[in-house]
Design an enzyme around this catalytic site. Structure first.
Site, PDB file in Angstrom:
ATOM      1  N   GLY B 238       0.782  -1.228   0.000  1.00  0.00           N
ATOM      2  CA  GLY B 238       0.000   0.000   0.000  1.00  0.00           C
ATOM      3  C   GLY B 238       0.815   1.280   0.000  1.00  0.00           C
ATOM      4  O   GLY B 238       2.027   1.293  -0.211  1.00  0.00           O
ATOM      5  N   CYS B 263      12.061  -1.255   1.889  1.00  0.00           N
ATOM      6  CA  CYS B 263      10.888  -1.091   1.042  1.00  0.00           C
ATOM      7  C   CYS B 263       9.899  -0.086   1.646  1.00  0.00           C
ATOM      8  O   CYS B 263      10.182   1.086   1.721  1.00  0.00           O
ATOM      9  CB  CYS B 263      10.246  -2.446   0.781  1.00  0.00           C
ATOM     10  SG  CYS B 263       9.121  -2.381  -0.633  1.00  0.00           S
ATOM     11  N   HIS B 346      14.911  -5.269  -2.043  1.00  0.00           N
ATOM     12  CA  HIS B 346      14.795  -6.316  -1.029  1.00  0.00           C
ATOM     13  C   HIS B 346      16.087  -7.080  -0.821  1.00  0.00           C
ATOM     14  O   HIS B 346      16.324  -8.084  -1.478  1.00  0.00           O
ATOM     15  CB  HIS B 346      13.658  -7.269  -1.405  1.00  0.00           C
ATOM     16  CG  HIS B 346      12.326  -6.621  -1.277  1.00  0.00           C
ATOM     17  ND1 HIS B 346      11.590  -6.671  -0.122  1.00  0.00           N
ATOM     18  CD2 HIS B 346      11.638  -5.841  -2.136  1.00  0.00           C
ATOM     19  CE1 HIS B 346      10.477  -5.964  -0.281  1.00  0.00           C
ATOM     20  NE2 HIS B 346      10.489  -5.452  -1.501  1.00  0.00           N
ATOM     21  N   GLU B 348      16.730  -8.995   1.440  1.00  0.00           N
ATOM     22  CA  GLU B 348      16.433 -10.356   1.909  1.00  0.00           C
ATOM     23  C   GLU B 348      16.096 -11.276   0.742  1.00  0.00           C
ATOM     24  O   GLU B 348      15.971 -12.491   0.930  1.00  0.00           O
ATOM     25  CB  GLU B 348      15.272 -10.337   2.914  1.00  0.00           C
ATOM     26  CG  GLU B 348      13.866 -10.229   2.312  1.00  0.00           C
ATOM     27  CD  GLU B 348      13.492  -8.827   1.833  1.00  0.00           C
ATOM     28  OE1 GLU B 348      14.361  -7.928   1.879  1.00  0.00           O
ATOM     29  OE2 GLU B 348      12.341  -8.628   1.392  1.00  0.00           O
TER      30      GLU B 348
END
Lengths: 1067, 373
Positions: B238, B263, B346, B348
């Site tokens: 969102g 993020c 990202h 990760e």
């Protein structure tokens, strides 16, 4: 300085012309002066406009060292010319030449090459970074090999160091096999090093293409998964991009490993490929090998993703980093990214076992395929079927006739599944039709169940199509028919397959399909899965809903390429197609290339204005033509593939540029051709046509033995043989042909000891330019693609040459040739016979272009578009004053047990060119380029059949006078003695020991001259030729070859050879 | 079963549902990763979105027990060209259709995903519906237009957990009333879970952190009461500007603790430092975007999943550390005076390349330097 890869051989094909050409252009773009060495004249890279200095010289250390001494380059880039370039560069470095002249090795340093290529160092490096490799031992002697077999269980994989295409490697199931393969491997390895490896047969096989720059930025360009599991050389495997059955976790582990390997090996600037095997049961991953250079797989990866690996590798080698190089395709993004694709790419190898009787159709870790086709589809199923029809082996997809009875028995199927072979995929289908389960098929083949189920889906749909209740009355207005049709097309079924199943004509299916509104759309290969706008017009067809292509306005011409390489149709034709494209560019006409061969320059996205990566079938080509609406199609450059499409295309209303299909037919149809010759009062050898063996015997009796027999309409002399008597003729029919009514057998009088002459000419209907008269070195009867030849002719008299020219002009004008034409003549006792006329580009067009400095294919294209030969004035471009010899290169070392004798059936995969001031020197260079280092002294073994003996005496004398010791068996020895040539006696194989084979094995023979003709002598002497090949002793199997060798040794001894660039020859 | 996909602009695709009857709605976006669909499905950042995979063959390796980024499927619907019903992989436990059906998520195949992707690229991400109902295109388009826009949507609060939890044995362990917030001995990090991917927690754990994950609405005072050594802001779905009160909370915490964000966390930090965010036309969703680390000059191939972006020009007192080489958008920054690190992509991965994993190490070092633990 850039080193090319030399002649096309199995394992090293035109992909290195593609990569070398890209690299050359990239370096020129950066303002570098480039010196190129490559012995292969049929390459685009050796076009004199590309490099600043182009040396068509043998790629071997001494020659390269001399060129370095002469040119004094700043750097040597060895990573774009395959294993040949890498090994040569390494040898030159070891000689101290680079150090002496201050030449820097870029792309990969000596240390990097050694670390990656030496099996021992590589294994240590992998252990260093915690990666697993299969258990293995390095062996340097056969004793080591035997000892190792006590430790590593069978089956054992044999991998020689520093070879490509798995040369000298294999899979051994027992000690005998192991010793035999290891012996070859030790001989093939430049370091006499083989690795015996515990087999991971049946494991899944993957490859990653990696690039790294000097700032240690690393990207993966493409992942590839092999359909054929471990055990089959990746070059012989059906491979798919991207990897299909790896989860992200597994893929990333592989990616991490590949990057770690790049860093550990130390490849700093350029591309490499890394191979992995994965245990299907638990995912255990092992590293198989890495190539610290651009490879066949990188060419495939480039075509599969649109990412130009070779070009980028060259830029990295001169110091750029990935983020400094723009991505041509998207323009807005840089080369420092990983391509992502939204389609499936399938590569299928093209085998030629039929060319080598005696070679078993069995695939192992030593590569045997001579070419490959690539196809792109939105699903694997579509991609696979497109790939199969791209192969041009008569299969319009996975199935062809769809007749139940064609299915072999269960036992045979299981046998064909268990032992990898070139037809395995088709047997997978048979297995399914015969009710074998996916599990049974998986257990027999170890092919991943995912692939098996994909193929199962095709077979299931095939059943549905065949049993379609409306099959007999398919019509466009039925929704049911249209739905099934669309599904079939989405699964890659061709119109021809549907026609076979629904018992209709292919073109009827096409009409019905189009009436249903079912047409392919063309999607872009854009490196980014549509995330960015793409600017390179590189397309593939698929049955989807979107529209991306917008046909260009203005003048357009379609060029049909040659499809996958095969013996008889390879790089030479691609060379012509590329030149056609260049010519169109010069004329301001949009060029549209259609081809399916990922190794080629023609399928580089910046060669033509538009590229369609598509199968070369009537259906696929017509689809493109209907979309693009070109003013015409060029069919005379791609070899037999496009030529076979000429008539069907013409019937479909397509304009064929250049020589009319009717003229082509007039040259190929026997009756019409004879009428033509009668009209022009030209001669051909006596001949006849036979529809049965009895007829053939009758014809042969009328014209007299020996005769040449062959089926009509073939290329590369497929199933062509010289027959000396009725018994042989009957045997030929039994073994070689199944005569179908539409393919009669041609029987020609064989002109023994005639000189064969090849002529290439350019014509426009008014004027004819005789571009090159090539005198063959081997006598008539050896396929023209296999014989060495020389420009200008070195034994023909001026009057004969003039007469050949006159006949060429007469034929070209009478046939109305517009473009290129090739004629084969035979000259016997001063008389000229016409063997064959081909109104199309020939295999020799690039050689003639290089030898004379006249760019034939380019001029021919202009002529096809309306230019006059007179205005183009090729006469003024012609350069002379030197001798050019073309020599053929053979793949015999890939097919153990196959006799190396030459005949009317073509067997060579490639060619080299030798240029020098005299015939002898040029011949010597050609031999060296082809891998035969002629001895300057030592023992020459001569064994010739009775027919050849009289002519042999003179050559034997020359060798004797040059100080060679002539070694001969009793019969030949006595004959030579009678002519005053002394010789040393040696036993024949069955006479006692040590016999000739022992002596060759002991390294006591430096040159072998061994002729044979007729079935019987062939078998007697084949042991000698096998040994010669195995022990890499220079040899010839023809008298003329022996004579040329003697002359070459004599001349080179007198004054030595020199290195000289094309630019100097042309100046 | 026939299924229809309708976009708000009236574009219409027909395909087949591979999960039976169903309806779905959300923002249609595309993802260019060729692998990692299971991670995508379970990534809470995709809440409110229908994901179209550009790679045509999805489901080949099935679904396994390990490759999950949360305990459920978050995408509103899954759009593919061809779904594999019988997977092949030694870790596969289930087929993709079964997995989606179990989670009640609609899967649709037979879609020309390339045509859809090009459409989204040219016209931007769009609200869309998928339905197996017997409805007309016009009706479906109307339904699509009725969906609220992604802009202004506080989806993070919707996907965020109800109560704090610890990370134990590779799973969340919800904190009971009266449980001690810290269980380990490592540096204590409060992790705001706006829809966190489990791999972030796994990698923080690898760095030795003692983890306390908390709901999006956790007040600054509560965090201070726990006495952490550092604060971490997770990814999530969102519009960052729409999350109730979070900007002020983060501004206060970041002023006091070493703080890092990934993020959505990166975007919130951007806002907290006075910057602006904006919506990208069609977002970055893939595994192949090049990002340059300006502090080292190295290029990393990154895993990306964001529809919003921080405006570089709007930030003060920060040093840009990472830039996207495709479109030059901001990919990471650090504060020039305070221990604050943020990364837009990202590190990760999961799915995607591991090139950026060093970020967790940098965070650990920053905590060591400023918190002394």
């Amino acid at each position: 300085m850039l080193i090319g890869s030399g002649p096309i051989v199995i394992g090293q094909a035109c992909e290195f012309d593609y990569s070398g050409t890209q690299a050359l252009k990239a370096l020129k773009e950066e303002g570098y002066e480039v010196v190129l060495v490559n012995s292969n004249p049929a390459t685009i890279m050796t076009d004199p406009e590309l490099a600043d200095r182009t040396y068509i010289e043998p790629i071997e250390p001494e020659t390269v060292a001399r060129i370095i001494a002469k040119e004094r380059p700043d750097a040597l880039l060895p990573t774009l010319g395959g294993q040949t370039a890498l090994n040569t560069a390494l040898a030159v470095a070891e000689m101290g030449v680079l150090e002496k002249y201050g030449v820097e090795m870029i792309g990969a340093s000596r240390e990097v090459i050694e670390k990656a290529e030496s099996r021992e160092l590589f294994r240590a490096a992998m252990e260093n970074i915690g990666l697993r490799v299969p258990e293995s031992r390095i062996c340097r002697t056969l004793a080591d090999v035997r000892a190792t077999a006590e430790v590593i269980p069978f089956p054992i994989i044999i991998r020689p160091a520093y070879t490509m295409g798995g040369t000298g490697g294999g899979v051994a199931y027992n000690m005998e096999e192991l010793e035999a393969i290891a012996a070859t491997g030790l001989a093939a390895s430049r370091s006499s090093e083989v690795m015996l490896e515990r087999s991971v047969l049946g494991w899944k096989e993957f490859e990653l293409e990696v690039m790294r720059d000097r700032a240690d930025n690393c990207v993966i360009i493409c992942s590839i998964e092999n359909l054929d599991p471990m055990g089959v050389h990746t070059g012989d495997s059906i491979t798919v991009a991207p990897a299909q059955t790896l989860s992200d976790v597994e893929y990333q582990a592989m990616r991490d490993a590949a990057l770690a390997i790049m860093r550990e090996i130390g490849v700093e600037t350029g591309g490499s490929n890394v191979q992995f095997a994965v245990n299907p049961a638990d995912g255990e991953m092992v590293v198989i090998e890495m190539n610290p250079r651009v490879s066949r797989s990188s060419a495939l990866a480039s075509k599969a993703t649109g990412f130009p690996i070779a070009k980028i590798a060259a830029k990295l080698a001169v110091g750029y980093t990935l983020d400094e190089i723009p991505n041509d395709i998207t323009r807005e993004t840089m080369a420092s990214f990983e391509p992502t694709i939204d389609y499936v790419v399938t590569k299928i190898p093209r085998m030629t076992f039929e060319k080598f009787p005696g070679a078993e159709d069995y695939l192992t870790t030593a590569m045997k395929s001579v070419g490959e086709a690539m196809s792109i589809g939105r699903t694997f199923k579509e991609s696979l079927q497109k790939g199969l029809r791209s192969l041009e082996i008569g299969m319009p997809g996975l199935g062809r006739t769809f007749a139940r009875e064609a299915c072999p028995g269960r036992d045979e199927i299981m046998a064909r599944l268990r032992k990898p072979n070139s037809k395995r995929l088709f047997h997978l289908r048979y297995a399914m039709l015969c009710g074998l389960s996916d599990t049974e098929i998986h257990e027999a083949t170890m092919i991943d169940p995912w692939f098996i189920r994909q193929i199962r889906a095709l077979v299931d749909l095939e059943e549905e199509l065949r049993n379609f209740p409306l099959a007999g009355s398919v019509c466009a207005s039925s929704t049911e028919c249209a739905e099934l049709m669309l599904r079939a097309k989405e699964h890659g079924f061709s119109d021809r397959q549907l026609a076979a199943m629904w018992k209709k004509d292919e073109l009827d299916i096409r009409r019905i399909r189009q009436a249903m509104g079912i047409r392919p759309t063309y999607y872009l290969v854009d490196t980014c899965a549509a995330e960015f706008e793409a600017y390179t017009p590189y397309y593939y067809s698929t049955y989807e809903t979107g529209r991306e292509e917008a046909p260009r306005p203005g003048r357009k011409v379609v060029i049909l390429g040659g499809g996958p390489n095969r013996i008889g149709q390879g790089i030479e034709f691609d060379y012509c197609c590329v030149h056609a494209s260049y010519a169109l560019k010069e004329l301001g006409v949009t060029s549209i290339m259609v081809n399916s061969n990922p190794e080629t320059v023609s399928t580089d996205y910046d060669t033509s204005d538009r590229l369609y990566f598509e199968p070369l079938t009537l259906e696929d080509v017509l689809n493109i033509i209907e979309l693009e609406q070109p003013e015409g199609v060029v069919v005379q450059f791609g070899g037999q593939t496009p030529l076979n499409l000429a008539v069907p295309l013409l019937r479909a209303g397509v304009r064929i540029l250049g020589t009319s299909p009717d003229s082509i037919d007039r040259a190929e149809d026997r009756e019409r051709f004879q009428a033509l010759l009668r009209k022009l009062d030209l001669r051909q050898p006596e001949n006849g046509t036979a529809m049965s063996v009895e007829q053939a015997v009758a014809v042969a009796e009328t014209i007299g033995y020996p005769v040449v027999v062959r089926p009509s309409y073939v290329l590369g002399g497929r199933a062509m043989e010289v027959v000396y008597g009725e018994e042989d003729l009957r045997a030929y029919f039994r073994h070689e042909v199944t005569v179908a009514p539409e393919h009669p057998i041609l029987v020609d009088k064989f002109l023994e000891s005639a000189i064969e002459v090849d002529v290439d000419a350019l014509a426009d209907g008014h004027d004819v330019y005789v571009a090159g008269i090539m005198e063959h070195i081997e006598e008539a009867g050896i396929h023209s693609g296999d014989s060495a030849c020389v420009i200008p002719p070195h034994t023909l008299g001026a009057a004969t040459v003039a007469e050949i020219e006159r006949q060429t002009v007469a034929l070209a004008l009478e046939l109305g040739v517009v473009g290129l034409m090739n004629i084969q003549f035979a000259v016997k006792d001063g008389e000229i016979f016409i063997l064959e006329v081909n109104p199309r580009a020939s295999r020799t067009a690039p050689f003639v272009s290089k030898a004379t400095g006249v760019p034939l294919p380019k001029l021919a294209t202009k002529v096809m578009l309306g230019a006059r030969v007179r205005d183009l004035d090729p006469w003024s471009m012609r350069r002379g004053g030197h001798v050019s010899v073309k020599e053929s290169v053979f793949p015999f070392n890939r097919f153990p047990g196959v006799d190396v004798l030459l005949g009317p059936e073509m067997k060579s995969t490639g060619e080299v060119m030798g240029v020098d001031a005299t015939f002898g020197k040029a011949f010597l260079k050609a031999q060296l380029g082809a891998g035969q280092r002629l001895p300057q002294a030592g023992r020459v073994f001569i064994s010739v059949n009775d027919r050849d003996k009289p002519a042999m005496a003179e050559t034997a004398r020359t060798f004797h006078e040059l100080g060679f010791t002539v070694v001969a068996t009793r019969g030949t020895g006595e004959f030579l003695a009678g002519h005053g040539v002394p010789s040393e006696f040696v036993f024949k194989v069955y006479e006692g020991r040590p016999h000739i084979v022992d002596r060759i094995k002991n390294g006591e023979i430096d040159l072998v001259i061994n002729t044979a003709s007729g079935k019987k002598t062939v078998h007697d002497s084949s042991a000698i030729r096998q040994t010669t090949l195995l022990y890499n002793v220079p040899y010839t199997t023809t008298l003329a070859g022996a004579k040329a060798m003697a002359q070459a040794i004599k001349e080179s001894r007198a004054s030595g050879t020199d290195v000289k660039s094309l630019q100097e020859y042309y100046a | 079963m026939k299924a229809f996909l309708a976009l708000e602009d009236g574009t219409f695709f027909e395909g087949l549902s591979f999960t039976g009857k169903g309806n779905a709605q959300g923002e249609a976006i595309f993802n260019t990763g060729m692998s990692g669909y299971q991670e995508v499905l379970t990534d809470p950042s995709y809440a409110g979105q229908m994901v179209c995979m550009t790679y045509p063959l999805i489901g080949n390796y099935g679904v396994n027990l390990d490759d999950v980024e949360s305990d459920r499927v978050w995408v509103e619907a899954f759009i593919v060209k061809e779904c594999c019903k019988t997977p092949s992989n030694w870790r596969a436990r289930k087929s993709l259709p079964d997995y989606l059906a179990e989670h009640g998520v609609v899967g649709i195949e037979g879609i020309d995903t390339r045509a859809l992707t090009r459409h989204l690229r040219l016209h931007g991400a769009q609200r869309a519906v998928i339905s197996t109902d017997d409805a007309t295109p016009a009706e479906l388009t109307e339904r699509a237009r009725a969906i609220p826009s992604m802009e202004g949507q506080d989806l993070a609060s919707r996907v965020s957990p109800a109560r704090p939890y610890a990370w134990a044995d590779g799973r969340p362990a919800p904190l009971g009333d009266g449980d001690r917030p810290w269980r380990g001995t490592g540096p204590k990090v409060v992790v705001y879970d706006f829809g966190i991917k489990w791999n972030i927690l796994r990698l923080l754990e690898d760095q030795g952190f003692d983890i306390l994950a908390v709901p999006a609405g956790t007040a600054a005072g509560q965090v201070e009461a726990w006495g952490p050594d550092a604060v971490f802001l997770s990814n999530g779905p969102g519009d960052p500007a729409a999350i109730e009160g979070v900007v002020d909370t983060v501004a206060r915490l970041a002023d006091r603790y070493p703080t890092a964000g990934i993020c959505l966390g990166h975007q919130i930090l951007g806002l907290a430092l006075g910057g602006r965010t904006f919506k990208l036309k069609f977002g970055h969703h893939g595994l192949n975007h090049p990002v340059k680390d300006l502090t080292t000059g190295r290029i990393e191939i990154s895993s990306q999943n964001h529809g919003f972006c921080v405006d570089i020009a709007s930030l003060r007192d920060v040093e840009v550390t990472h830039v996207n080489l495709n479109d030059q958008t901001l990919e990471g920054f650090r504060h020039t005076k305070k221990p604050i690190l943020a990364i837009q992509h990202h590190p990760e991965a999961s799915p995607g390349p591991h090139d950026s994993r060093y970020f967790f190490h940098r965070f650990r070092e920053m905590v060591r330097e400023h918190a002394g633990v």
